[in-house]
Each structure stands twice: as C-alpha cells, then as structure tokens.
Design an enzyme around this catalytic site. Structure first.
Site, short mmCIF file in Angstrom:
data_model
loop_
_atom_site.label_atom_id
_atom_site.label_comp_id
_atom_site.label_asym_id
_atom_site.label_seq_id
_atom_site.Cartn_x
_atom_site.Cartn_y
_atom_site.Cartn_z
N LYS A 34 0.85 -1.20 0.00
CA LYS A 34 0.00 0.00 0.00
C LYS A 34 0.88 1.24 0.00
O LYS A 34 2.09 1.16 0.26
CB LYS A 34 -0.90 -0.03 1.23
N TYR A 249 15.27 29.83 8.51
CA TYR A 249 14.06 30.51 8.99
C TYR A 249 13.97 30.47 10.52
O TYR A 249 14.28 29.45 11.14
CB TYR A 249 12.81 29.82 8.42
C1 PLP Z 1 -0.13 -1.78 6.78
C2 PLP Z 1 -0.68 -3.03 7.38
C3 PLP Z 1 0.14 -4.13 7.67
C4 PLP Z 1 1.66 -4.08 7.53
O1 PLP Z 1 2.19 -3.56 8.74
P1 PLP Z 1 3.77 -3.41 8.94
O2 PLP Z 1 3.90 -2.90 10.32
O3 PLP Z 1 4.24 -2.42 7.93
O4 PLP Z 1 4.35 -4.75 8.72
C5 PLP Z 1 -0.45 -5.29 8.12
N1 PLP Z 1 -1.79 -5.37 8.30
C6 PLP Z 1 -2.61 -4.33 8.05
C7 PLP Z 1 -4.07 -4.47 8.29
C8 PLP Z 1 -2.09 -3.12 7.60
O5 PLP Z 1 -2.91 -2.09 7.37
#
Ligand code: PLP
Length: 352
Positions: A34, A249
């Site tokens: 994702k 800044y």
């Molecule tokens: C993003 C996600 C993961 C992966 O988690 P990590 O900590 O990056 O391994 C697993 N399960 C769900 C439901 C997620 O949204």
C-alpha cells in the site's frame, strides 16, 4: 539538474522478503505494498517482491494495476470495499476483500462471483473489525452467504512493536478462530519477527520488506534487514557562520563557534520532515554530521565544520544505507513509515 534522488535497491527488497520467509515458516506471505509500496513505487516493488505468495493493497486502483502487470497471485484489499462498486471489482479482478463492517456484508450480493474474504475482528485496536463478542453470529452470517467461497479470519495488533505485546489481543481471538478451523491472518512485521505463534496461515509483512525495523529497541541490521530506499543529494552552497550568527528561517540555530555550513538540495517539499531539529543525523561524504536550523521547503543546512574536505557537489545521504531511516524519524519525532511514505512525487526514484 537538481541532485536529489531516492535510490531503490531491488536486491534489498528481495533479500528482506527472504528474511520474512525465514520467519514465516510454512505461513504464506502477503507483501504489503500500500501507499506506493511505502514510497518505493508499487510496480517496481511488486516485481522485486515476486516471490511473495500474494500482495496487500489499500484500494481497487492499486489492485487493478497489479493485475494489469500480469500478477495472478492473491491480492488482499486491506480495508475492503469502500462502496458496492469496489465489491463488484473484487469479483471481476479476483481480489480478496477484508470485510470489517455490516454494511460491507450487505454489498456482497452484488458480486458476480463468490469471493474469498478476510473477515476482520476488532480485538482491541478499535479501528476496523466486527466486535469479537459477535464472532459466532458474524461467522454464521458469512458462512451462509452465497457470494463467499472462502473465509479467512483476521485481526490486527495495536502494540506488536511495543512492550505491551500481543497477548491481550491474541488470546481472545485465537480461542475462537482456532475452534472454527478456518485459516487465520494476524501478524504484521513486528508480530512476524517477535511472536511466532501469530504466523498461522497468512502473514502481512510491510515495513520489514523495505528494510526498516518495526521496533524502537532493535535495529534493522540486527534483524538482517537492508534499507531499500536511500535518499541522496548534494551540497549546493556553502556558508561561513561567525559566533552569534544564525542559519535558516526563525534563526532557531545560532553558531556558538565559527561554523561551516553546507546547504543541501532537499527540503520538506521532498518529504524530508520539517520537524527534524538541529542535530538530526545526516551523512556528507559518507561521514556523519548534523542538520542545522529549520528545514526549508527545498533546502536544509548541515554542519561541515568537522568535514573540511566537503564542498560544493559533495554527496549527502539523508537516510538509507549507512544511516537508518529509523534514526532520522526518531530525531524528527515520527516513525520510519511516515518518512518513507511521505517521499514526494517530485523526487526521482532510481532503481539499483
Ligand atoms: C499496513 C498493514 C500491515 C503491515 O504492517 P507493517 O507494520 O508495515 O508490517 C499489516 N496489516 C494491516 C491491516 C495493515 O494495514
């Protein structure tokens, strides 16, 4: 050309997947891709992670992109359908939706073919999922659905990376899930690495595939993980500060001794955290130094006083190989996930 680029190591991605495989044992691995594969680029990362048993994405667009690449492996929709049309797309593209709420169950009838679904239960995170107290009722309903061909039971841990651990969620979930005889998916990266009992049928590995540690107290190197993204730039200007002179800044940094500052082509519009304070680690010519003052939109300043050989054009490494992104994140009061995902589209990604 502006010298900022993010180098993506395809071999590091493949290596990290092997590490996940070692931990997963006989469990199947869903590579979580994702958010553009946590900023690494969805397409290239999905290809580099071709040995995974499937993928997990956020929305239909990402899933369809993977199907268009010719990927035929299972694809999990982590938040399930956002509307009935998404549910229809799950049937059309053979996607596995998470079903976490009653309104999604109601959309099932619209699917043109039966679906393999992940039924998600809330075991304490209180974000997505049916109440665990309704386990039997929901399961019965899903089992009676003509448009459900396979059910996997799922939950998500809130503290797998922390001292609090997973037991408080896991015990209540697995007594019910185990008794049902259905496949189970629970582990994220932290649980996969630390709690073998949660591996079960499908693990959902995200951050570890990108080479960052999910734990505050264990480094990626200690876990045999290699950073997949290295953010590179160069020094584009030099400043000599006298004691009492400031940089950037708000004049938040003031030199207390003669200080040689280098200006780096990288700023918060590139995804570098604006909240990184003076002292955030950075490598110049491979040598460790610190940022000075506030991060600007397109630039930031670094201390070159102890690196006299550095000058215009010297290479700067903001995070990645040699400087874990976790360290930069910690200095900026955030986590590696946010820095990786927030890499701006304007930063060129270069495969290595
Ligand atoms: C993003 C996600 C993961 C992966 O988690 P990590 O900590 O990056 O391994 C697993 N399960 C769900 C439901 C997620 O949204």
């Amino acid at each position: 050309m502006r010298p900022l680029e993010a180098r993506i190591s395809l071999s590091a991605l493949a290596h990290n997947l092997e590490v996940a495989r070692r931990h997963a044992g006989s469990a199947k691995i869903l590579a979580v891709v994702k958010a553009g594969a946590y900023g690494h680029g969805l397409v290239r990362s999905a290809r580099a992670l071709a040995e995974a048993d499937g993928y997990a994405v956020l929305n239909v667009d990402e899933a369809v992109l993977l199907r268009q690449l010719g990927i035929e492996k299972p694809i999990l929709m982590l938040e399930g359908p956002f509307d009935a049309e998404d549910l229809r797309a799950c049937a059309e593209f053979n996607l596995m939706p998470v079903l976490h709420s009653p309104h999604q169950l109601a959309w099932l009838q619209q699917a043109a073919a039966p679906l393999s679904v992940f039924l998600k239960f809330n075991t304490g995170m209180n974000r997505l999922g049916f109440p665990l107290a309704e386990f039997e009722k929901i399961l019965e309903r899903a089992r009676a659905e003509a448009k459900v061909s396979q059910i996997t039971l799922m939950t998500h841990f809130a503290t797998a990376d922390e001292d609090f651990g997973i037991d408080w969620q896991w015990r209540n979930f697995i007594v019910r899930a185990g008794a049902s005889g259905l496949p189970v998916s629970a582990a994220n990266s932290a649980a996969l690495l630390r709690y073998p009992e949660t591996r079960r049928d499908w693990v959902r590995a995200g951050i570890m595939l990108y080479g960052a540690s999910p734990f505050a107290d264990v480094s990626a190197a200690e876990l045999d993980l290699r950073p997949a993204m290295t953010l590179h730039s160069r020094i584009i200007a030099l400043q000599q500060l006298k004691p009492g002179e400031a940089a950037g800044y708000g004049l938040t940094y003031m030199a207390d001794a003669p200080t040689r500052a280098g200006i780096v082509a990288c700023g918060y519009a590139d995804g570098y955290p604006r909240h990184a304070p003076t002292g955030t680690p950075v490598l110049v010519n491979g040598r460790r130094t610190r940022t000075l003052g506030r991060v600007s939109m397109d630039m930031l300043a670094v201390d070159l006083t102890a690196i006299p050989e550095a000058g215009i054009g010297s290479p700067v490494l903001l995070w990645g190989e040699g400087l874990p992104v976790e360290e930069v994140a910690r200095a900026a009061g955030t986590i590696s996930y946010e820095l990786l995902c927030a890499l701006a589209p304007r930063v060129a990604l270069k495969e290595e």
